[in-house]
Design a protein around this motif. Structure first.
Motif, PDB file in Angstrom:
ATOM      1  N   ARG A  85      33.298  71.587 -16.959  1.00  0.00           N
ATOM      2  CA  ARG A  85      34.481  71.688 -17.462  1.00  0.00           C
ATOM      3  C   ARG A  85      35.445  70.680 -16.721  1.00  0.00           C
ATOM      4  O   ARG A  85      36.377  70.506 -17.285  1.00  0.00           O
ATOM      5  N   ASN A  86      34.775  70.032 -15.900  1.00  0.00           N
ATOM      6  CA  ASN A  86      35.847  68.703 -15.190  1.00  0.00           C
ATOM      7  C   ASN A  86      34.973  67.634 -14.569  1.00  0.00           C
ATOM      8  O   ASN A  86      33.761  67.702 -14.468  1.00  0.00           O
ATOM      9  N   ALA A  87      35.620  66.828 -14.362  1.00  0.00           N
ATOM     10  CA  ALA A  87      34.975  65.322 -13.901  1.00  0.00           C
ATOM     11  C   ALA A  87      34.244  65.631 -12.665  1.00  0.00           C
ATOM     12  O   ALA A  87      32.982  65.180 -12.509  1.00  0.00           O
ATOM     13  N   SER A  88      34.507  66.460 -11.729  1.00  0.00           N
ATOM     14  CA  SER A  88      33.636  66.940 -10.486  1.00  0.00           C
ATOM     15  C   SER A  88      32.150  67.495 -10.975  1.00  0.00           C
ATOM     16  O   SER A  88      31.157  67.180 -10.049  1.00  0.00           O
ATOM     17  N   ASP A  89      32.012  68.010 -12.142  1.00  0.00           N
ATOM     18  CA  ASP A  89      30.713  68.449 -12.521  1.00  0.00           C
ATOM     19  C   ASP A  89      29.646  67.211 -12.698  1.00  0.00           C
ATOM     20  O   ASP A  89      28.687  67.395 -12.498  1.00  0.00           O
ATOM     21  N   PHE A  90      30.333  66.070 -13.347  1.00  0.00           N
ATOM     22  CA  PHE A  90      29.814  65.168 -13.769  1.00  0.00           C
ATOM     23  C   PHE A  90      29.511  64.258 -12.172  1.00  0.00           C
ATOM     24  O   PHE A  90      28.207  63.947 -12.242  1.00  0.00           O
ATOM     25  N   HIS A  91      30.452  64.312 -11.284  1.00  0.00           N
ATOM     26  CA  HIS A  91      30.104  63.806  -9.925  1.00  0.00           C
ATOM     27  C   HIS A  91      28.867  64.638  -9.309  1.00  0.00           C
ATOM     28  O   HIS A  91      28.146  63.879  -8.790  1.00  0.00           O
ATOM     29  N   ASP A  92      29.003  65.872  -9.525  1.00  0.00           N
ATOM     30  CA  ASP A  92      27.755  66.539  -8.859  1.00  0.00           C
ATOM     31  C   ASP A  92      26.408  66.396  -9.519  1.00  0.00           C
ATOM     32  O   ASP A  92      25.493  65.995  -8.626  1.00  0.00           O
ATOM     33  N   ILE A  93      26.286  66.221 -10.880  1.00  0.00           N
ATOM     34  CA  ILE A  93      24.974  65.936 -11.284  1.00  0.00           C
ATOM     35  C   ILE A  93      24.550  64.015 -10.942  1.00  0.00           C
ATOM     36  O   ILE A  93      23.381  64.000 -10.710  1.00  0.00           O
ATOM     37  N   ILE A  94      25.663  63.616 -10.785  1.00  0.00           N
ATOM     38  CA  ILE A  94      25.317  62.070 -10.590  1.00  0.00           C
ATOM     39  C   ILE A  94      24.814  62.113  -9.133  1.00  0.00           C
ATOM     40  O   ILE A  94      23.899  61.366  -8.838  1.00  0.00           O
ATOM     41  N   ASP A  95      25.200  62.862  -8.033  1.00  0.00           N
ATOM     42  CA  ASP A  95      24.944  63.001  -6.701  1.00  0.00           C
ATOM     43  C   ASP A  95      23.429  63.459  -6.821  1.00  0.00           C
ATOM     44  O   ASP A  95      22.811  63.117  -6.096  1.00  0.00           O
TER      45      ASP A  95
END
Length: 160
Positions: free
Chosen positions: A135-145
């Motif tokens: 839904r937002n950029a933090s979701d991408f950040h989480d999966i990259i983490d």
């Protein structure tokens, strides 16, 4: 086999050979009417699989639909098409070997993500963004983490 160019039913097999480590027969065909040449692939299908969608709806498993979704994730990535084909075949074999007549779409998505993670990080993230409904950029950040943690875990194995 119907010709994809002129729809004529009269085609001839000109060459057959095993592909994908013997799991598939690749056939080169020619149309006797228009002369069009095309390739077909013959695969063993162990059973009819039904996909149980999130909505509760059921539909027949469609290998081509799976391939299209993986192709979309792999778009503009320099990945050997044979490697993608082997991954798709592996996913299908795993689904068939489960022995279940119905497979939840979430299970299929999980298997795709598992395969993509081993092939290409970008394709993995692209697929995950749809599969996990980012839904937002933090979701991408989480999966990259998550990916970074996996790499760090692997690297720590070599440090020991």
């Amino acid at each position: 086999m119907r010709c994809p160019y002129c729809q004529c039913e009269d085609t001839q097999v000109k060459d057959s050979r095993p592909a994908e480590e013997g799991a598939v027969i690749r056939r080169r065909r020619v149309c006797s009417v228009c002369g069009g040449r095309f390739t077909t692939f013959e695969r063993v299908q162990l059973r009819e699989l039904l996909v149980l969608k999130k909505s509760g709806r059921r539909e027949l498993f469609n290998r081509d639909k799976l391939m299209k979704s993986v192709d979309l994730a792999m778009r503009k990535r320099n990945i050997d098409p044979d490697r993608i084909e082997r991954a798709i075949s592996g996913i299908v074999r795993r689904l068939e070997s489960l022995g279940e007549p119905e497979i939840a779409s979430e299970k299929i998505g999980y298997l795709v993500m598992e395969s993509l993670k081993r092939i290409d990080d970008i394709a993995y993230i692209r697929f995950a963004s749809v599969y996990r409904d980012f839904r937002n950029a933090s979701d991408f950040h989480d999966i990259i983490d998550e990916l970074s943690k996996d790499v760090a875990d692997i690297e720590s194995c070599f440090d020991e």
